[in-house]
Design an enzyme around this catalytic site. Structure first.
Site, PDB file in Angstrom:
ATOM      1  N   ASP A   1      -6.850  -4.255   0.790  1.00  0.00           N
ATOM      2  CA  ASP A   1      -6.217  -4.295   2.150  1.00  0.00           C
ATOM      3  C   ASP A   1      -7.887  -4.924   3.397  1.00  0.00           C
ATOM      4  OD1 ASP A   1      -4.642  -4.451   4.081  1.00  0.00           O
ATOM      5  OD2 ASP A   1      -4.835  -1.909   4.073  1.00  0.00           O
TER       6      ASP A   1
ATOM      7  N   HIS B   1       0.753  -1.113  -0.278  1.00  0.00           N
ATOM      8  CA  HIS B   1       0.293   0.295  -0.346  1.00  0.00           C
ATOM      9  C   HIS B   1       1.165   1.038  -0.339  1.00  0.00           C
ATOM     10  CE1 HIS B   1       0.076  -0.946   4.492  1.00  0.00           C
ATOM     11  NE2 HIS B   1      -0.747  -1.158   4.812  1.00  0.00           N
TER      12      HIS B   1
HETATM   13 ZN   LIG Z   1      -2.812  -5.381   4.875  1.00  0.00          ZN
END
Ligand SMILES: [Zn+2]
Length: 381
Positions: free
Chosen positions: A268, A210
């Site tokens: 996520d 991320h």
């Molecule tokens: Zn994660």
């Protein structure tokens, strides 16, 4: 040969481009090149047909956690994301005690063997306390290659990725160890400098966990990990396109700089994805989800997302206004490539699994097929 299905009339996104009023032919769970003349045809005029989504970073959904849920709960979480178009899901764990994670890896590896998940991503415990996000600080540890090896071995060939702060002691040796074992070393939850990040990429790290989140911001004198990860052609950058984790301008910056072949949209996601607001747990930490945003009860850190990839796709098409072909790469082809699964999934090509998503003209998901079977059957146009 009787099970041929011909999906006709849709705008089909192929690796070579968009075909208006194209055909996708499915038989025996795979995409095939030709169909008999009498094969039944599904009219999808006015819709898009795109490859099934590949989520390489996902902690759960449907009320279930991939870190702590029972096997049935994990399957429920996977199914929740499947209903939202993710035909391939890597199960991500959060920081836990080493013995717990090794045991968990064994359980998840059985699901990987059955084809329910596409492997395991260990996010933590080898991450920086300075950038811990929603991970328990007292369980964090240095990336000692022997310990990293323990988790990889426990996953019995199904460890796909380990997120680590490569600037910590043992970090670069751990990256090399992972690369040797064919496991992705992902740079994340890191406090590294630009130079330290370059060294980790040179050692074999190929993914940015991320990008932007849980790492130092881009500075003009101290460009930090973001500049190093965006610049290097060897790196695929994960982005959480939920409108909370990233400002649209940050997403656009990453997309323009990395180009359409190096961006992977991830969710996520945590338990609340596809489920609803409430109080949940992320590993041992308590998380409150309000209006779809997950935050730690203590401290208020963002604690994963409640995103599903169909929403990420729709945002990218309607808010970020990215070209559909680029979005398709970000949700399917690029993660499939970095995971080493592109020979089976990630594009609509003969010989690959018949995993696909049908979207309407407004990019709302109306159909999902996995291995030739409708999971969500589109209504005929
Ligand atoms: Zn994660």
């Amino acid at each position: 040969m009787a099970d041929h299905k011909v999906l006709a009339g849709a705008r089909v996104v192929l690796p070579t481009g968009i075909v208006d009023s194209g055909r996708v032919i499915v038989a025996g769970g795979r995409i095939v090149g030709h169909a008999p003349a009498d094969a039944p045809s599904v009219d999808l005029t006015g819709h898009w047909v795109v490859p099934g989504f590949v989520d390489m970073h996902n902690h759960g959904g449907g009320g279930a956690s991939f870190t702590s849920g029972t096997v049935d709960e994990v399957l429920k979480g996977v199914h929740t994301h499947l209903l939202h178009g993710a035909t391939t899901v890597v199960a991500s764990t959060v920081t836990g005690d080493m013995d717990f994670l090794a045991h968990r890896a064994g359980e998840l590896s059985e699901l990987a063997e059955q084809g329910d998940i596409a492997g395991i991503h260990f996010e933590g415990p080898f991450i920086s306390p300075c950038r811990k996000g929603a991970h328990s600080e007292d369980l964090l540890r240095y990336p000692d290659p022997a310990e990293v090896r323990k988790l990889v071995d426990a996953a019995r060939g199904h460890a796909r990725m380990v997120t680590l702060a490569t600037e910590l002691p043992g970090g670069l040796d751990s990256v090399r160890l992972l690369a040797e074992h064919g496991v992705i070393a992902a740079i994340g939850h890191t406090d590294a400098t630009y130079e330290q990040t370059v060294a980790a990429i040179d050692a074999g790290a190929t993914v940015a966990t991320h990008l932007f989140n849980a790492m130092p911001a881009l500075g003009h004198r101290a460009p930090g990990p973001i500049a190093a990860l965006l610049q290097d052609e060897r790196v695929t950058v994960e982005l959480i396109n939920d409108g909370t984790h990233l400002h649209p301008a940050a997403l656009e910056l990453a997309f323009r700089h990395a180009g359409p072949d190096r961006v992977a949209f991830i969710t996520d996601a945590m338990d609340a994805a596809g489920f609803g607001d409430g109080v949940y747990h992320l590993g041992p930490l308590e998380v409150e989800v309000r209006d779809g945003v997950a935050r730690l009860v203590e401290g208020g850190s963002i604690a994963g997302s409640t995103l599903t990839l169909d929403t990420a796709f729709k945002r990218a098409a309607t808010i970020d206004r990215l070209p559909v072909e680029s979005i398709v790469r970000a949700v399917s082809a690029n993660p499939a490539k970095v995971l080493g699964l592109y020979d089976r999934v990630g594009s609509l090509e003969p010989g690959k699994d018949a995993d696909l998503v049908v979207l309407d003209a407004e990019f709302t998901l109306v159909g999902v097929m996995r291995k030739g079977e409708w999971v969500v059957e589109p209504r005929p146009a």
